[in-house]
Design a protein around this motif. Structure first.
Motif, PDB file in Angstrom:
ATOM      1  N   LYS A  24     -16.186  11.898  23.285  1.00  0.00           N
ATOM      2  CA  LYS A  24     -14.884  12.498  23.288  1.00  0.00           C
ATOM      3  C   LYS A  24     -13.890  11.098  23.284  1.00  0.00           C
ATOM      4  O   LYS A  24     -13.140  10.957  22.390  1.00  0.00           O
ATOM      5  CB  LYS A  24     -14.654  13.153  24.435  1.00  0.00           C
ATOM      6  CG  LYS A  24     -13.045  14.076  24.181  1.00  0.00           C
ATOM      7  CD  LYS A  24     -13.097  14.999  25.066  1.00  0.00           C
ATOM      8  CE  LYS A  24     -11.597  15.635  24.834  1.00  0.00           C
ATOM      9  NZ  LYS A  24     -11.780  16.517  23.918  1.00  0.00           N
ATOM     10  N   MET A  25     -14.335  10.033  24.183  1.00  0.00           N
ATOM     11  CA  MET A  25     -13.329   8.900  24.256  1.00  0.00           C
ATOM     12  C   MET A  25     -13.748   7.954  23.189  1.00  0.00           C
ATOM     13  O   MET A  25     -12.841   7.454  22.381  1.00  0.00           O
ATOM     14  CB  MET A  25     -13.890   8.103  25.596  1.00  0.00           C
ATOM     15  CG  MET A  25     -12.757   6.812  25.874  1.00  0.00           C
ATOM     16  SD  MET A  25     -13.494   5.865  27.006  1.00  0.00           S
ATOM     17  CE  MET A  25     -14.956   5.290  26.251  1.00  0.00           C
ATOM     18  N   LEU A  26     -15.088   7.875  22.780  1.00  0.00           N
ATOM     19  CA  LEU A  26     -15.184   6.759  21.722  1.00  0.00           C
ATOM     20  C   LEU A  26     -14.604   7.744  20.373  1.00  0.00           C
ATOM     21  O   LEU A  26     -14.354   6.685  19.532  1.00  0.00           O
ATOM     22  CB  LEU A  26     -16.671   6.434  21.667  1.00  0.00           C
ATOM     23  CG  LEU A  26     -17.171   5.567  22.776  1.00  0.00           C
ATOM     24  CD1 LEU A  26     -18.875   5.484  22.357  1.00  0.00           C
ATOM     25  CD2 LEU A  26     -16.548   4.161  22.551  1.00  0.00           C
ATOM     26  N   GLY A  27     -14.830   8.850  20.452  1.00  0.00           N
ATOM     27  CA  GLY A  27     -14.479   9.223  18.863  1.00  0.00           C
ATOM     28  C   GLY A  27     -12.693   9.082  18.523  1.00  0.00           C
ATOM     29  O   GLY A  27     -12.465   8.903  17.593  1.00  0.00           O
ATOM     30  N   ARG A  28     -12.220   9.190  19.656  1.00  0.00           N
ATOM     31  CA  ARG A  28     -10.659   8.757  19.599  1.00  0.00           C
ATOM     32  C   ARG A  28     -10.355   7.399  19.282  1.00  0.00           C
ATOM     33  O   ARG A  28      -9.566   6.792  18.144  1.00  0.00           O
ATOM     34  CB  ARG A  28      -9.759   9.054  20.751  1.00  0.00           C
ATOM     35  CG  ARG A  28      -9.790  10.602  20.996  1.00  0.00           C
ATOM     36  CD  ARG A  28      -8.663  10.813  22.228  1.00  0.00           C
ATOM     37  NE  ARG A  28      -9.233  10.005  23.535  1.00  0.00           N
ATOM     38  CZ  ARG A  28      -9.744  10.670  24.494  1.00  0.00           C
ATOM     39  NH1 ARG A  28     -10.067  11.783  24.421  1.00  0.00           N
ATOM     40  NH2 ARG A  28      -9.929   9.862  25.493  1.00  0.00           N
ATOM     41  N   ILE A  29     -11.242   6.441  19.926  1.00  0.00           N
ATOM     42  CA  ILE A  29     -11.059   4.819  19.589  1.00  0.00           C
ATOM     43  C   ILE A  29     -11.516   4.629  17.988  1.00  0.00           C
ATOM     44  O   ILE A  29     -11.011   4.071  17.377  1.00  0.00           O
ATOM     45  CB  ILE A  29     -11.892   4.176  20.579  1.00  0.00           C
ATOM     46  CG1 ILE A  29     -11.247   4.323  21.980  1.00  0.00           C
ATOM     47  CG2 ILE A  29     -11.870   2.696  20.254  1.00  0.00           C
ATOM     48  CD1 ILE A  29     -12.034   3.691  23.154  1.00  0.00           C
ATOM     49  N   ARG A  30     -12.582   5.151  17.670  1.00  0.00           N
ATOM     50  CA  ARG A  30     -13.288   4.847  16.342  1.00  0.00           C
ATOM     51  C   ARG A  30     -12.329   5.571  15.291  1.00  0.00           C
ATOM     52  O   ARG A  30     -12.136   4.968  14.306  1.00  0.00           O
ATOM     53  CB  ARG A  30     -14.734   5.623  16.335  1.00  0.00           C
ATOM     54  CG  ARG A  30     -15.725   4.869  17.211  1.00  0.00           C
ATOM     55  CD  ARG A  30     -15.871   3.553  16.592  1.00  0.00           C
ATOM     56  NE  ARG A  30     -16.800   2.949  17.825  1.00  0.00           N
ATOM     57  CZ  ARG A  30     -16.328   2.430  19.049  1.00  0.00           C
ATOM     58  NH1 ARG A  30     -15.121   2.455  19.299  1.00  0.00           N
ATOM     59  NH2 ARG A  30     -17.197   1.704  19.834  1.00  0.00           N
ATOM     60  N   ARG A  31     -11.885   6.609  15.408  1.00  0.00           N
ATOM     61  CA  ARG A  31     -11.030   7.287  14.476  1.00  0.00           C
ATOM     62  C   ARG A  31      -9.760   6.422  14.108  1.00  0.00           C
ATOM     63  O   ARG A  31      -9.287   5.938  13.121  1.00  0.00           O
ATOM     64  CB  ARG A  31     -10.557   8.601  15.008  1.00  0.00           C
ATOM     65  CG  ARG A  31      -9.518   9.326  13.749  1.00  0.00           C
ATOM     66  CD  ARG A  31      -9.448  10.736  14.120  1.00  0.00           C
ATOM     67  NE  ARG A  31     -10.631  11.384  14.234  1.00  0.00           N
ATOM     68  CZ  ARG A  31     -11.557  11.990  13.381  1.00  0.00           C
ATOM     69  NH1 ARG A  31     -11.377  11.383  11.996  1.00  0.00           N
ATOM     70  NH2 ARG A  31     -12.586  12.559  13.651  1.00  0.00           N
ATOM     71  N   GLY A  65     -26.159  14.694  28.255  1.00  0.00           N
ATOM     72  CA  GLY A  65     -25.522  15.050  29.519  1.00  0.00           C
ATOM     73  C   GLY A  65     -23.979  14.964  29.288  1.00  0.00           C
ATOM     74  O   GLY A  65     -23.286  14.815  28.474  1.00  0.00           O
ATOM     75  N   ILE A  66     -23.421  15.179  30.419  1.00  0.00           N
ATOM     76  CA  ILE A  66     -22.026  15.412  30.620  1.00  0.00           C
ATOM     77  C   ILE A  66     -21.305  14.037  30.381  1.00  0.00           C
ATOM     78  O   ILE A  66     -20.310  13.911  29.828  1.00  0.00           O
ATOM     79  CB  ILE A  66     -21.525  16.043  32.293  1.00  0.00           C
ATOM     80  CG1 ILE A  66     -20.033  16.467  32.079  1.00  0.00           C
ATOM     81  CG2 ILE A  66     -22.028  15.091  33.168  1.00  0.00           C
ATOM     82  CD1 ILE A  66     -19.823  17.718  31.234  1.00  0.00           C
ATOM     83  N   GLY A  67     -21.930  13.025  30.797  1.00  0.00           N
ATOM     84  CA  GLY A  67     -21.424  11.691  30.649  1.00  0.00           C
ATOM     85  C   GLY A  67     -21.522  11.427  29.179  1.00  0.00           C
ATOM     86  O   GLY A  67     -20.528  10.710  28.858  1.00  0.00           O
ATOM     87  N   GLY A  68     -22.421  11.706  28.602  1.00  0.00           N
ATOM     88  CA  GLY A  68     -22.589  11.547  26.981  1.00  0.00           C
ATOM     89  C   GLY A  68     -21.393  12.343  26.367  1.00  0.00           C
ATOM     90  O   GLY A  68     -20.617  11.655  25.455  1.00  0.00           O
ATOM     91  N   PHE A  69     -21.150  13.626  26.772  1.00  0.00           N
ATOM     92  CA  PHE A  69     -20.061  14.359  26.222  1.00  0.00           C
ATOM     93  C   PHE A  69     -18.674  13.660  26.264  1.00  0.00           C
ATOM     94  O   PHE A  69     -17.866  13.667  25.422  1.00  0.00           O
ATOM     95  CB  PHE A  69     -19.890  15.873  27.031  1.00  0.00           C
ATOM     96  CG  PHE A  69     -19.031  16.513  26.468  1.00  0.00           C
ATOM     97  CD1 PHE A  69     -19.046  17.385  25.223  1.00  0.00           C
ATOM     98  CD2 PHE A  69     -17.780  16.630  27.026  1.00  0.00           C
ATOM     99  CE1 PHE A  69     -17.932  18.051  24.903  1.00  0.00           C
ATOM    100  CE2 PHE A  69     -16.485  17.488  26.516  1.00  0.00           C
ATOM    101  CZ  PHE A  69     -16.841  18.248  25.277  1.00  0.00           C
ATOM    102  N   GLU A  73     -21.252  14.288  19.168  1.00  0.00           N
ATOM    103  CA  GLU A  73     -21.665  13.388  18.267  1.00  0.00           C
ATOM    104  C   GLU A  73     -20.275  13.107  17.675  1.00  0.00           C
ATOM    105  O   GLU A  73     -19.512  13.687  17.795  1.00  0.00           O
ATOM    106  CB  GLU A  73     -22.553  13.574  17.155  1.00  0.00           C
ATOM    107  CG  GLU A  73     -22.510  14.737  16.563  1.00  0.00           C
ATOM    108  CD  GLU A  73     -23.465  15.130  15.311  1.00  0.00           C
ATOM    109  OE1 GLU A  73     -23.174  15.139  14.123  1.00  0.00           O
ATOM    110  OE2 GLU A  73     -24.769  15.033  15.658  1.00  0.00           O
ATOM    111  N   ILE A  74     -20.116  11.902  17.101  1.00  0.00           N
ATOM    112  CA  ILE A  74     -18.894  11.510  16.390  1.00  0.00           C
ATOM    113  C   ILE A  74     -19.318  11.562  15.070  1.00  0.00           C
ATOM    114  O   ILE A  74     -20.294  10.737  14.378  1.00  0.00           O
ATOM    115  CB  ILE A  74     -18.185  10.239  16.962  1.00  0.00           C
ATOM    116  CG1 ILE A  74     -18.252  10.041  18.320  1.00  0.00           C
ATOM    117  CG2 ILE A  74     -17.123   9.650  16.250  1.00  0.00           C
ATOM    118  CD1 ILE A  74     -18.244   8.841  19.030  1.00  0.00           C
TER     119      ILE A  74
END
Length: 161
Positions: A122-129, A114-118, A3-4
């Motif tokens: 990770k990708m969306l977390g960087r963008i959202r931050r 799943g692995i795609g969600g992980f 989660e983010i």
């Protein structure tokens, strides 16, 4: 489950921050530090279906389908997030809390599987931050206390070309 969770303190009123995250005309200004999504058809009303639309890229059509689940003006916005057709929804939550200095804004995105969600978290977390620590403060500094983008705001002038 990945989660983010991002918490930011802004030196602006909850009303002003609420306007920045719920006014479809303002959303692209703070999301421009990411993929610059436009909120098409968005209204902060439970049951409202809307889309975030951005430039497509390999592996992504550039559209996120969403449905508003819960709204408490100047306090809470919850909606579903479906980034690909047939995908199970994940869930986004914005919480605003008044502080002595302004507003504490908490962003939470859950439900990745799943692995795609992980990888997506990770990708969306960087963008959202980046959106919330760079894009949102830039927008808030160029809005008046009523939540209106100032006529001579550099973001507005940049948007005009």
């Amino acid at each position: 489950m990945p989660e983010i969770n991002i918490v930011c303190d802004y030196r602006h009123s909850p009303g002003k921050v609420w306007r920045a995250v719920t006014d479809p005309d303002l959303i692209p200004y703070w999301t421009s530090t990411g993929k610059g999504a436009r909120a098409v058809g968005f209204e902060p009303v439970p049951g409202n279906r809307f889309q975030f639309v951005a430039k497509p890229m390999p592996g992504w059509r550039g559209i996120v389908d969403c449905t508003v689940l819960e709204v408490r003006e100047e306090e809470l916005l919850r909606y579903t997030w479906v980034g690909a057709e047939g995908e199970e929804p994940s869930y986004v939550r914005y919480e605003l809390e008044p502080t002595a200095q302004g507003t504490r804004f908490a962003y939470r995105h859950t439900g990745f599987t799943g692995i795609g969600g992980f990888a997506m978290a990770k990708m969306l977390g960087r963008i959202r931050r980046k959106m919330l620590t760079a894009g949102m403060p830039a927008l808030l500094s160029e809005m008046d206390e009523a939540g209106v983008l100032l006529p001579d705001a550099p973001l507005r002038l940049k948007d005009r070309g």
